[in-house]
Each structure stands twice: as structure tokens, then as C-alpha cells.
Motif scaffolding. Structure first.
Motif, PDB file in Angstrom:
ATOM      1  N   GLY A 336      41.185  54.004  28.849  1.00  0.00           N
ATOM      2  CA  GLY A 336      41.523  52.660  28.395  1.00  0.00           C
ATOM      3  C   GLY A 336      42.752  52.616  27.522  1.00  0.00           C
ATOM      4  O   GLY A 336      42.970  51.648  26.775  1.00  0.00           O
ATOM      5  N   GLY A 337      43.584  53.645  27.621  1.00  0.00           N
ATOM      6  CA  GLY A 337      44.742  53.746  26.742  1.00  0.00           C
ATOM      7  C   GLY A 337      45.757  52.652  26.928  1.00  0.00           C
ATOM      8  O   GLY A 337      46.363  52.188  25.953  1.00  0.00           O
ATOM      9  N   ASP A 338      45.973  52.211  28.197  1.00  0.00           N
ATOM     10  CA  ASP A 338      46.976  51.168  28.413  1.00  0.00           C
ATOM     11  C   ASP A 338      46.557  49.863  27.740  1.00  0.00           C
ATOM     12  O   ASP A 338      47.367  49.200  27.087  1.00  0.00           O
ATOM     13  N   GLU A 339      45.263  49.474  27.881  1.00  0.00           N
ATOM     14  CA  GLU A 339      44.796  48.256  27.218  1.00  0.00           C
ATOM     15  C   GLU A 339      44.842  48.381  25.698  1.00  0.00           C
ATOM     16  O   GLU A 339      45.195  47.426  24.997  1.00  0.00           O
ATOM     17  N   ILE A 340      44.522  49.574  25.197  1.00  0.00           N
ATOM     18  CA  ILE A 340      44.532  49.783  23.749  1.00  0.00           C
ATOM     19  C   ILE A 340      45.951  49.664  23.188  1.00  0.00           C
ATOM     20  O   ILE A 340      46.197  48.974  22.188  1.00  0.00           O
ATOM     21  N   VAL A 341      46.903  50.334  23.849  1.00  0.00           N
ATOM     22  CA  VAL A 341      48.293  50.280  23.388  1.00  0.00           C
ATOM     23  C   VAL A 341      48.829  48.858  23.474  1.00  0.00           C
ATOM     24  O   VAL A 341      49.497  48.360  22.556  1.00  0.00           O
ATOM     25  N   GLN A 342      48.549  48.184  24.587  1.00  0.00           N
ATOM     26  CA  GLN A 342      49.044  46.817  24.755  1.00  0.00           C
ATOM     27  C   GLN A 342      48.448  45.873  23.707  1.00  0.00           C
ATOM     28  O   GLN A 342      49.138  45.012  23.161  1.00  0.00           O
ATOM     29  N   HIS A 343      47.163  46.040  23.401  1.00  0.00           N
ATOM     30  CA  HIS A 343      46.527  45.195  22.387  1.00  0.00           C
ATOM     31  C   HIS A 343      47.149  45.447  21.018  1.00  0.00           C
ATOM     32  O   HIS A 343      47.418  44.497  20.256  1.00  0.00           O
ATOM     33  N   MET A 344      47.402  46.702  20.687  1.00  0.00           N
ATOM     34  CA  MET A 344      47.990  47.032  19.389  1.00  0.00           C
ATOM     35  C   MET A 344      49.384  46.437  19.247  1.00  0.00           C
ATOM     36  O   MET A 344      49.740  45.906  18.194  1.00  0.00           O
ATOM     37  N   VAL A 345      50.188  46.531  20.326  1.00  0.00           N
ATOM     38  CA  VAL A 345      51.559  46.018  20.261  1.00  0.00           C
ATOM     39  C   VAL A 345      51.562  44.493  20.193  1.00  0.00           C
ATOM     40  O   VAL A 345      52.270  43.882  19.382  1.00  0.00           O
ATOM     41  N   ASP A 350      53.370  37.569  16.264  1.00  0.00           N
ATOM     42  CA  ASP A 350      53.151  36.375  17.083  1.00  0.00           C
ATOM     43  C   ASP A 350      54.399  36.002  17.872  1.00  0.00           C
ATOM     44  O   ASP A 350      54.305  35.485  18.978  1.00  0.00           O
ATOM     45  N   ASP A 351      55.574  36.253  17.294  1.00  0.00           N
ATOM     46  CA  ASP A 351      56.835  35.915  17.959  1.00  0.00           C
ATOM     47  C   ASP A 351      57.132  36.942  19.058  1.00  0.00           C
ATOM     48  O   ASP A 351      57.125  38.152  18.788  1.00  0.00           O
ATOM     49  N   PRO A 352      57.377  36.496  20.311  1.00  0.00           N
ATOM     50  CA  PRO A 352      57.589  37.455  21.399  1.00  0.00           C
ATOM     51  C   PRO A 352      58.822  38.336  21.198  1.00  0.00           C
ATOM     52  O   PRO A 352      58.811  39.512  21.579  1.00  0.00           O
ATOM     53  N   TYR A 353      59.867  37.797  20.583  1.00  0.00           N
ATOM     54  CA  TYR A 353      61.080  38.593  20.381  1.00  0.00           C
ATOM     55  C   TYR A 353      60.886  39.633  19.274  1.00  0.00           C
ATOM     56  O   TYR A 353      61.486  40.707  19.323  1.00  0.00           O
ATOM     57  N   MET A 354      60.042  39.323  18.297  1.00  0.00           N
ATOM     58  CA  MET A 354      59.696  40.332  17.302  1.00  0.00           C
ATOM     59  C   MET A 354      58.877  41.447  17.932  1.00  0.00           C
ATOM     60  O   MET A 354      58.989  42.613  17.536  1.00  0.00           O
ATOM     61  N   THR A 355      58.063  41.093  18.924  1.00  0.00           N
ATOM     62  CA  THR A 355      57.307  42.115  19.651  1.00  0.00           C
ATOM     63  C   THR A 355      58.248  43.058  20.384  1.00  0.00           C
ATOM     64  O   THR A 355      58.069  44.283  20.370  1.00  0.00           O
ATOM     65  N   ILE A 386      53.232  44.210  28.945  1.00  0.00           N
ATOM     66  CA  ILE A 386      53.478  43.461  27.709  1.00  0.00           C
ATOM     67  C   ILE A 386      54.686  42.552  27.880  1.00  0.00           C
ATOM     68  O   ILE A 386      54.646  41.365  27.534  1.00  0.00           O
ATOM     69  N   ILE A 387      55.767  43.086  28.412  1.00  0.00           N
ATOM     70  CA  ILE A 387      56.991  42.296  28.596  1.00  0.00           C
ATOM     71  C   ILE A 387      56.743  41.146  29.563  1.00  0.00           C
ATOM     72  O   ILE A 387      57.201  40.017  29.335  1.00  0.00           O
ATOM     73  N   LEU A 388      56.005  41.399  30.627  1.00  0.00           N
ATOM     74  CA  LEU A 388      55.715  40.339  31.591  1.00  0.00           C
ATOM     75  C   LEU A 388      54.844  39.245  30.987  1.00  0.00           C
ATOM     76  O   LEU A 388      54.941  38.080  31.376  1.00  0.00           O
ATOM     77  N   SER A 389      54.004  39.604  30.029  1.00  0.00           N
ATOM     78  CA  SER A 389      53.098  38.616  29.426  1.00  0.00           C
ATOM     79  C   SER A 389      53.760  37.791  28.334  1.00  0.00           C
ATOM     80  O   SER A 389      53.215  36.763  27.928  1.00  0.00           O
ATOM     81  N   LEU A 390      54.925  38.206  27.846  1.00  0.00           N
ATOM     82  CA  LEU A 390      55.549  37.516  26.723  1.00  0.00           C
ATOM     83  C   LEU A 390      56.271  36.232  27.125  1.00  0.00           C
ATOM     84  O   LEU A 390      56.576  35.400  26.274  1.00  0.00           O
ATOM     85  N   GLU A 391      56.587  36.087  28.400  1.00  0.00           N
ATOM     86  CA  GLU A 391      57.301  34.908  28.896  1.00  0.00           C
ATOM     87  C   GLU A 391      58.597  34.678  28.121  1.00  0.00           C
ATOM     88  O   GLU A 391      58.844  33.623  27.542  1.00  0.00           O
ATOM     89  N   LEU A 392      59.441  35.686  28.100  1.00  0.00           N
ATOM     90  CA  LEU A 392      60.710  35.623  27.386  1.00  0.00           C
ATOM     91  C   LEU A 392      61.691  34.725  28.130  1.00  0.00           C
ATOM     92  O   LEU A 392      61.735  34.726  29.365  1.00  0.00           O
ATOM     93  N   ALA A 393      62.479  34.007  27.379  1.00  0.00           N
ATOM     94  CA  ALA A 393      63.449  33.064  27.968  1.00  0.00           C
ATOM     95  C   ALA A 393      64.769  33.781  28.235  1.00  0.00           C
ATOM     96  O   ALA A 393      65.804  33.491  27.637  1.00  0.00           O
TER      97      ALA A 393
END
Length: 480
Positions: A336-345, A350-355, A386-393
């Protein structure tokens, strides 16, 4: 004990952190990267099978654990998956071809000819040798992409001349090391080939997207040298005797620059114009570099043998890490490492660009400890969802597929530039130290790379603030 730990971390999270910690520990013990990745994976498969399996384990009644479902028998199916994803991957065919092209070009004598000609053109200027090194570094970056060869070649050709002209040792070594590392960003780049495979995006998009950031970085280096030469003239003194620059010197530079520029046009131009895929263009580049060596009288059986052997060694090293990293990623995913890492990041900001900035900061720190190959192969697939979920403009100009992924890949590529210059694993520093004349120490090199690392971070900030720098050129190519 388990209840106490469970208040802060789940046992799966502890296991994932233990996998990464064990891998880092093995690296510091001097174990080769591929062996460390495979060794950690096998150890944690053993733990899953004999300690966490609900049917065998004595601990199954006292440890709450999300079962991995992996064991040694299931690993048999992994070989077919790895063979299909890596060995039979048509994109990765470009990897040995670009490596061969870079190594053969270094043997062709083109760089030596450019160095000799540009020294006559810029040698009379204050900082002229540094400008010569940077310009040759940019040209080599767009035609080789092999960092070790570029840094070593520039060090052998330029450092003795700089020392003879009483250049500051830090500024001389810093210029050479930074110029030699441009090849990892400016296309054709073997790092971009690997990123294309790991992120499942177009290699042509990455090549075109990296062109402007790479040139911006080279431009920042040149501006810094010019300004530094005025501020501290004693660090880069002009030669006492310098001949006049006329048409013969300009003509000699043009004749020296045209062959590698033609090779760049052959490779990148065929991709940008849509005449060839990146894989096909890599074959053209390998052939072109071989013809250049033949035209300069440098091609013989020994050169062909040495270049082919070095290509095989480098390609085998990269593919070996590919296989080991995929093995590591498979076991990590079962925990479950991918879900764990993604959840931590994702939970950090809250701001996608800060992520995105947080991810780049992690990559920057990892660059102090790991080579770019391990970072690219292990980290990039974990960050993709993570990048795909952020919906970056990020502007795609209605032409580029997944523009946010292209932008993110180039940001990581610029960040990984620093991994070549930051100790203790800065490979460019050790390549350069290996060819330094007596009196030039690692301390001089470490001091010299500081301003160039800062310039790399400035280039990263520019690309971060202006995403269109990475997506406009691909959109123009597809728009036509």
C-alpha cells in the motif's frame, strides 16, 4: 507497543518507511543500487509471507495489518511483466542509441575543434574561456546528453588553459561542471527518455518542452559569467597577449560549429517536424555521430569497440536499475505504499501549486543522496497520480495531452540538474576531480558550484512561474 505505534502510524506505513530506510542504509553501506533495491524487496516479501500471512503467521492474532497478498510463488509472474514493460518497450530502444551518439561524438574530435576555434574568438575577452566552455557545453548538451563524457571532456580541454590564464579555481571548476550537466536537460536527453516511459507521455512532448528551459538555464550561466567578470575581474583575467579577431577566426568557428549543429538539426528537427519518431531519430543521431567521426579521421575499430562497449555498460546499468526499481515498486505497492505516499503528499498542503513545490523540494533533497536514475524510476510513478488529481491550470493550447504532466516532468528534470552538483553524490564533481591538475581540490569544486546551483534554482522558479515555457513549443508542433 503496536497499540502505541498505531496511535501515530499504521503498521503498513511503518513497513513502507522501513523499506525506504533500509534501502538508504544499504546504499550507505556501499551496496550497488540495483542489488539494494532487489535485496530490500526480497526481505519485505519474506516478512509478508512468513510474518504477516494470515494463514501461517504466529503474529496474525496480535498484529492488525493490511495484508499484502504477496509471496515468493507470486513473484514468478513478475518476470513476464518486467519483460513486457521494459525489454520490449519501443521507447527505451532510443536509450542506447542516444548514449552511443553522445559517446561517439566525444570521440569524433568535434568538441576539440570547437574549443580551439572559440578560444581564438573569445579568448581576448575577460571571462572569454568561461564563455567558451558554456557555449560548447550547450552545443554538446544538444548533441550528446552523456554527462560523464561531457564533464570529463570539458575538464581535459579547458581546465589547463584556465589555470594557465590564472582563473580562479572555484569559478573555473564550477563553470565546467555546470556546463557539462546541461546535457541531462537539453534534448536529446536520456533522462527525458526514461521520464517518458515512467509517466506514459510523449517523448516528443518532453523533448520540445525541455528546449526553452534548457536554453534559459544556459543563458543564466552566461549572464552570470559576464556580470561576475565585471564585478571581480581578477577571478577571470584577460590574457596578456591576444591576437586580433577577424574573419578567419569567425570562419573557423562557423566551420567547427556547423557539423554538430547539423547533427542537432538531424535529430531534433526530424522529431519536431514529424518526419521521425524519437526512437527513429536516435538511430539517425547514432549514424550521424559515426559519420562525423569518420569525416574527422577519428573512426577506427578501437574507437567503435570502445564506444560500443561503453554503450552496452551504460545501457545495462540503467536497465538493471529499471528492473530492480520495478521489483521494488511492485512490493511497495503491495504494502500500500503508493496510497500511503500519495496521502502524505496531498495532505501536506491545500494549495495544489504548494503541493508541486513540496514534491520538488523532496526531489531536491533526494538529489543529495541518490542518483537521478533511481529518483526518476522510483519517485515519478508515485507522483503521477498526485499530479493528475491536482487539476493544475497548465496551458496545453488545446494540443498537448496531459500538459500538467509535461510541465511537472520538466520541473523535476530541472530540479535533478542539481543532483549532479550537490555532494555527496554529485557525480559531475567526481568526474571533474578525476581530470583536475594538481592543486585543484574538491574544496575548490564545491565552492565553485554554489552559484550555479543557485542559478539552477532560479531557472526552476522561472519554469514554475511560467508553465507555458514547457507546453507552447509542443503545441505549435502538433498544431501544425
Amino acid at each position: 507497543m503496536f497499540e502505541f505505534l498505531g496511535q501515530f502510524l499504521t503498521l503498513n506505513e511503518i513497513a513502507v518507511m522501513a523499506m525506504f530506510a533500509t534501502f538508504i542504509w544499504m546504499l550507505f553501506r556501499g551496496i550497488p543500487v540495483a542489488m539494494a533495491l532487489v535485496g530490500v524487496s526480497l526481505i519485505f516479501v519474506l516478512i509478508a509471507e512468513f510474518f504477516l500471512d494470515p494463514y501461517r503467521s504466529f503474529f496474525r492474532d496480535i498484529i492488525e495489518f493490511d495484508r499484502t497478498g504477496i509471496n515468493y510463488q507470486r513473484l514468478q509472474a513478475l518476470s513476464g511483466r518486467l519483460f513486457g514493460n521494459i525489454v520490449k518497450n519501443p521507447v527505451l530502444v532510443a536509450l542506447p542509441m542516444f548514449i552511443f551518439m553522445g559517446l561517439m561524438l566525444d570521440q569524433s574530435g568535434v568538441a576539440q575543434r570547437m574549443m580551439h576555434a572559440m578560444q581564438k574568438l573569445f579568448g581576448a575577452l575577460r571571462g572569454g574561456l568561461s564563455l567558451t566552455v558554456l557555449l560548447i557545453g550547450i552545443i554538446l548538451a544538444a548533441s550528446t546528453g552523456v554527462i560523464g563524457a561531457s564533464v570529463t571532456l570539458l575538464g581535459v580541454m579547458a581546465l589547463p588553459a584556465m589555470m594557465k590564464q590564472n582563473y580562479s579555481k572555484p569559478i573555473a571548476t564550477g563553470t565546467i561542471a555546470s556546463a557539462g550537466t546541461l546535457g541531462i536537460l537539453i534534448p536529446p536527453s536520456i533522462m527525458l527518455v526514461i521520464m517518458s516511459d515512467q509517466l506514459a507521455i510523449s517523448l516528443g512532448d518532453l523533448f520540445m518542452g525541455a528546449l526553452f528551459p534548457g536554453l534559459i538555464l544556459g543563458g543564466l550561466y552566461i549572464v552570470f559569467i559576464v556580470i561576475y567578470g565585471f564585478i571581480n575581474p581578477d577571478a577571470m583575467p584577460a590574457p596578456e597577449k591576444a591576437g586580433k579577431v577577424g574573419w578567419p577566426e569567425v570562419r573557423e568557428v562557423l566551420l567547427a560549429v556547423v557539423p554538430p549543429m547539423f547533427l542537432i538539426l538531424l535529430v531534433l528537427g526530424s522529431i519536431f517536424a514529424g518526419f521521425a519518431t524519437p526512437t527513429e531519430a536516435s538511430g539517425l543521431g547514432a549514424l550521424g555521430a559515426t559519420l562525423l567521426a569518420l569525416a574527422n579521421g577519428k573512426l577506427n575499430f578501437r574507437v567503435l569497440r570502445d564506444v560500443s562497449r561503453s554503450t552496452l555498460n551504460t545501457s545495462g546499468y540503467i536497465v538493471g536499475i529499471f528492473l530492480a526499481a520495478n521489483f521494488f515498486a511492485y512490493v511497495l505497492r503491495r504494502y500500500g505504499g503508493d496510497e500511503i505516499v500519495q496521502h502524505m503528499v496531498l495532505s501536506a498542503f491545500d494549495d495544489p501549486y504548494m503541493t508541486v513545490a513540496f514534491i520538488l523540494f523532496i526531489v531536491f533533497l533526494l538529489g543529495f543522496l541518490l542518483d537521478w536514475i533511481e529518483i526518476t524510476i522510483i519517485i515519478m510513478p508515485l507522483m503521477l497520480p498526485i499530479i493528475l488529481s491536482l487539476e493544475l491550470a497548465v496551458p496545453g493550447f488545446d494540443q498537448v495531452r496531459d500538459p500538467s504532466v509535461v510541465w511537472f516532468a520538466i520541473l523535476v528534470a530541472v530540479t535533478l540538474q542539481t543532483s549532479f552538483l550537490t555532494p555527496p553524490v554529485g557525480f559531475a564533481l567526481f568526474y571533474l576531480k578525476g581530470v583536475c591538475p594538481p592543486g585543484v581540490t574538491l574544496g575548490h569544486i564545491y565552492k565553485g558550484i554554489i552559484p550555479f546551483v543557485m542559478l539552477q534554482l532560479l531557472g526552476l522558479f522561472i519554469v514554475f512561474e511560467f508553465p507555458a515555457l514547457t507546453t507552447w513549443l509542443p503545441s505549435v508542433a502538433y498544431g501544425n
